[in-house]
Scaffold this active site. Structure first.
Site, short mmCIF file in Angstrom:
data_model
loop_
_atom_site.label_atom_id
_atom_site.label_comp_id
_atom_site.label_asym_id
_atom_site.label_seq_id
_atom_site.Cartn_x
_atom_site.Cartn_y
_atom_site.Cartn_z
N ALA A 173 0.99 -1.33 0.06
CA ALA A 173 0.00 0.00 -0.06
C ALA A 173 1.02 1.27 0.02
O ALA A 173 0.57 2.23 -0.60
CB ALA A 173 -1.09 -0.04 1.31
N VAL A 174 2.04 1.18 0.69
CA VAL A 174 3.26 2.28 0.84
C VAL A 174 3.42 2.62 -0.65
O VAL A 174 3.69 3.56 -1.13
CB VAL A 174 4.06 2.09 1.87
CG1 VAL A 174 5.12 3.26 1.75
CG2 VAL A 174 3.26 2.28 3.15
N THR A 175 3.89 1.35 -0.87
CA THR A 175 4.69 1.51 -2.53
C THR A 175 3.71 2.18 -3.58
O THR A 175 3.94 3.33 -4.14
CB THR A 175 4.95 0.22 -3.11
OG1 THR A 175 5.78 -0.60 -1.93
CG2 THR A 175 5.85 -0.06 -4.38
N ASP A 180 8.71 2.28 -9.48
CA ASP A 180 9.76 3.10 -9.45
C ASP A 180 9.75 3.76 -10.92
O ASP A 180 10.13 4.92 -11.11
CB ASP A 180 11.12 2.71 -9.16
CG ASP A 180 11.41 2.22 -7.72
OD1 ASP A 180 10.35 2.72 -6.87
OD2 ASP A 180 12.28 1.81 -7.12
N ARG A 229 11.06 -5.64 5.54
CA ARG A 229 12.07 -6.31 6.09
C ARG A 229 11.56 -6.52 7.52
O ARG A 229 11.91 -7.48 8.25
CB ARG A 229 13.42 -5.47 6.14
CG ARG A 229 13.98 -5.78 4.78
CD ARG A 229 15.40 -5.05 4.63
NE ARG A 229 15.16 -3.60 4.53
CZ ARG A 229 15.21 -2.99 3.40
NH1 ARG A 229 14.84 -3.65 2.34
NH2 ARG A 229 14.96 -1.64 3.39
C1 LIG Z 1 12.31 14.32 6.53
C2 LIG Z 1 12.65 14.33 5.30
C3 LIG Z 1 14.10 14.68 5.28
C4 LIG Z 1 14.30 15.42 3.74
C5 LIG Z 1 15.87 15.62 3.35
C6 LIG Z 1 16.01 16.24 2.33
C7 LIG Z 1 17.46 16.28 1.73
C8 LIG Z 1 17.73 15.15 0.81
C9 LIG Z 1 19.34 15.27 0.68
C10 LIG Z 1 19.64 14.05 0.12
C11 LIG Z 1 18.65 12.73 -0.03
C12 LIG Z 1 19.51 11.91 -0.20
C13 LIG Z 1 18.51 10.80 -0.41
C14 LIG Z 1 19.26 9.42 -0.69
C15 LIG Z 1 18.33 8.27 -0.20
C16 LIG Z 1 19.02 7.13 -0.29
C17 LIG Z 1 18.90 6.10 0.70
C18 LIG Z 1 18.05 4.83 0.14
O1 LIG Z 1 17.73 3.98 0.84
O2 LIG Z 1 17.93 4.83 -1.32
C19 LIG Z 1 17.36 3.65 -1.95
C20 LIG Z 1 15.70 4.03 -1.64
C21 LIG Z 1 14.84 2.89 -1.85
O3 LIG Z 1 15.39 1.75 -2.81
P1 LIG Z 1 14.76 0.53 -2.94
O4 LIG Z 1 13.17 0.88 -3.14
O5 LIG Z 1 15.42 -0.13 -3.86
O6 LIG Z 1 14.96 -0.16 -1.43
P2 LIG Z 1 13.92 -0.70 -0.40
O7 LIG Z 1 14.51 -0.38 0.90
O8 LIG Z 1 12.59 -0.19 -0.65
O9 LIG Z 1 14.03 -2.28 -0.64
C22 LIG Z 1 13.48 -2.92 -1.51
C23 LIG Z 1 13.25 -4.10 -1.16
O10 LIG Z 1 12.13 -4.34 -0.31
C24 LIG Z 1 11.06 -5.28 -0.39
N1 LIG Z 1 9.78 -4.76 -0.70
C25 LIG Z 1 9.79 -3.21 -1.15
C26 LIG Z 1 8.23 -2.94 -1.23
C27 LIG Z 1 7.32 -3.78 -1.31
N2 LIG Z 1 6.10 -3.26 -1.28
N3 LIG Z 1 7.36 -4.78 -0.65
C28 LIG Z 1 8.61 -5.28 -0.34
O11 LIG Z 1 8.83 -6.69 -0.07
C29 LIG Z 1 11.75 -6.16 -1.42
O12 LIG Z 1 12.56 -6.97 -1.11
C30 LIG Z 1 12.41 -5.11 -2.17
O13 LIG Z 1 13.51 -5.79 -2.94
O14 LIG Z 1 15.45 4.53 -2.90
C31 LIG Z 1 15.49 5.76 -3.52
O15 LIG Z 1 16.17 5.54 -4.30
C32 LIG Z 1 14.81 6.67 -3.19
C33 LIG Z 1 15.63 8.01 -2.97
C34 LIG Z 1 14.98 9.04 -2.60
C35 LIG Z 1 15.46 10.29 -3.11
C36 LIG Z 1 14.85 11.26 -2.72
C37 LIG Z 1 15.60 12.69 -3.18
C38 LIG Z 1 14.71 13.94 -2.40
C39 LIG Z 1 15.70 14.83 -2.32
C40 LIG Z 1 15.62 16.10 -2.34
C41 LIG Z 1 14.52 16.63 -2.49
C42 LIG Z 1 14.66 18.01 -2.04
C43 LIG Z 1 13.66 19.04 -2.64
C44 LIG Z 1 13.89 20.27 -1.90
C45 LIG Z 1 13.37 21.33 -2.79
C46 LIG Z 1 14.38 22.36 -2.99
C47 LIG Z 1 13.86 23.53 -3.44
C48 LIG Z 1 14.14 24.40 -2.72
O1 LIP Z 2 19.02 0.53 -11.06
P1 LIP Z 2 18.62 1.79 -10.64
O2 LIP Z 2 17.59 2.66 -11.45
O3 LIP Z 2 20.22 2.87 -10.68
O4 LIP Z 2 18.58 1.81 -9.09
C1 LIP Z 2 17.18 1.27 -8.53
C2 LIP Z 2 17.62 0.31 -7.51
O5 LIP Z 2 18.58 0.77 -6.48
C3 LIP Z 2 16.33 -0.22 -6.75
O6 LIP Z 2 16.90 -1.61 -6.05
C4 LIP Z 2 15.30 -0.56 -7.62
O7 LIP Z 2 14.49 -0.93 -6.22
C5 LIP Z 2 14.94 0.72 -8.33
O8 LIP Z 2 13.85 0.40 -8.97
C6 LIP Z 2 15.94 1.12 -9.02
O9 LIP Z 2 16.31 0.18 -10.21
MG MG Z 3 12.54 1.57 -5.08
#
Ligand SMILES: CCCCCCCC/C=C\CCCCCCCC(=O)OC[C@H](COP(=O)(O)OP(=O)(O)OC[C@H]1O[C@@H](n2ccc(N)nc2=O)[C@H](O)[C@@H]1O)OC(=O)CCCCCCC/C=C\CCCCCCCC
Ligand code: LIP
Ligand code: MG
Ligand code: MG
Length: 206
Positions: free
Chosen positions: A30-32, A91, A74
């Site tokens: 649901a969150v996804t 994504d 997890r």
């Molecule tokens: C309170 C808010 C603070 C705000 C701070 C803003 C500052 C931002 C500065 C830097 C941001 C850096 C962000 C980096 C984040 C990286 C950390 C991270 O975890 O990255 C990966 C994540 C998740 O990836 P993925 O989806 O692959 O991993 P999951 O952990 O979800 O695992 C997947 C497994 O989980 C299981 N599963 C999942 C879903 C499901 N339904 N069922 C499941 O079972 C399954 O096993 C899967 O295999 O992802 C990202 O890539 C997200 C990155 C988000 C980056 C956002 C960046 C926003 C940054 C800045 C915006 C600022 C705007 C400011 C505006 C400026 C204007 C003035």
């Molecule tokens: O491959 P990529 O786009 O750099 O990075 C991402 C992977 O880090 C992540 O595990 C997956 O859930 C994303 O959908 C995305 O693919």
């Molecule tokens: Mg993802």
């Protein structure tokens, strides 16, 4: 790189929220799904209207759902194949909407086709980056390398688009998108090279 270095911090930050949502009976799926709808709606409603700052704020509220869903899965001990598939597939919808929203605005009211084309290049090359990893993993290889992984792509486009909405010159947005497109292309090359190496190493000596 961000994925590796920032993941611990964001996991710690969002763990209490993940725990609360699970307590309320919310599922990781649901969150996804909600997060994807939020990002896509923000990008396809606010950006095409030229609301670059508020669009970015709205998208940022939803984009971290991609971190929260994994933490929840997890915690439940449910991190599995279905969740992996759903997470990665949705994504692509979020990424597609983000760059499409920027492109629509700059092809229309924003009147800057160079930015729109650069956004489309980022869209296509970013999809290629993800495809290379997914295809590699489907064949039993790993390709989790590269300059412009998803976190880097999202942070750069969101920060510079939001700041453009606050008055940053459009030339900066164009420059960042061009650099991002180039970095995505390099990432595709890095992943192809990584898989090539693994496939050669896996060949039996003849
Ligand atoms: C309170 C808010 C603070 C705000 C701070 C803003 C500052 C931002 C500065 C830097 C941001 C850096 C962000 C980096 C984040 C990286 C950390 C991270 O975890 O990255 C990966 C994540 C998740 O990836 P993925 O989806 O692959 O991993 P999951 O952990 O979800 O695992 C997947 C497994 O989980 C299981 N599963 C999942 C879903 C499901 N339904 N069922 C499941 O079972 C399954 O096993 C899967 O295999 O992802 C990202 O890539 C997200 C990155 C988000 C980056 C956002 C960046 C926003 C940054 C800045 C915006 C600022 C705007 C400011 C505006 C400026 C204007 C003035
Ligand atoms: O491959 P990529 O786009 O750099 O990075 C991402 C992977 O880090 C992540 O595990 C997956 O859930 C994303 O959908 C995305 O693919
Ligand atoms: Mg993802
Ligand atoms: Mg996720």
């Amino acid at each position: 790189m961000l994925n590796r270095y920032a993941r611990g911090f964001f996991t710690a930050l969002f763990t209490p929220l993940a725990r609360l949502l699970l307590k309320w009976g919310v599922t990781p799926d649901a969150v996804t799904i909600t997060g994807t709808i939020g990002v896509a709606a923000g990008a396809l409603v606010f950006y095409p209207l030229g609301q670059l700052f508020w669009g970015t704020v709205f998208i940022t509220l939803f984009v971290f759902s991609d971190v929260v869903d994994g933490i929840m899965a997890r915690m439940k001990g449910h991190g599995g194949l279905w969740g992996n598939f759903l997470d990665s597939t949705l994504d692509r919808i979020a990424d597609g909407a983000l760059f499409t929203g920027v492109a629509i605005w700059f092809f229309t009211g924003g009147e800057n086709p160079a930015i729109a084309i650069a956004a489309l290049a980022c869209l296509v090359l970013g999809m290629l980056v993800s495809y290379a990893r997914a295809k590699a993993e489907s064949l039993g290889f790993t390709a989790n390398v590269g300059l412009a992984e998803r976190a880097e792509r999202l942070v750069s486009v969101l920060v510079v688009t939001g700041l453009t909405g606050l008055g940053l010159p459009e030339g900066v947005l164009l420059a960042v998108l061009v650099v991002l497109a180039a970095a995505s292309l390099v990432t595709v090359y890095q992943r192809v090279r990584a898989v090539r190496r693994q496939s050669l190493a896996a060949k039996p000596a003849s």
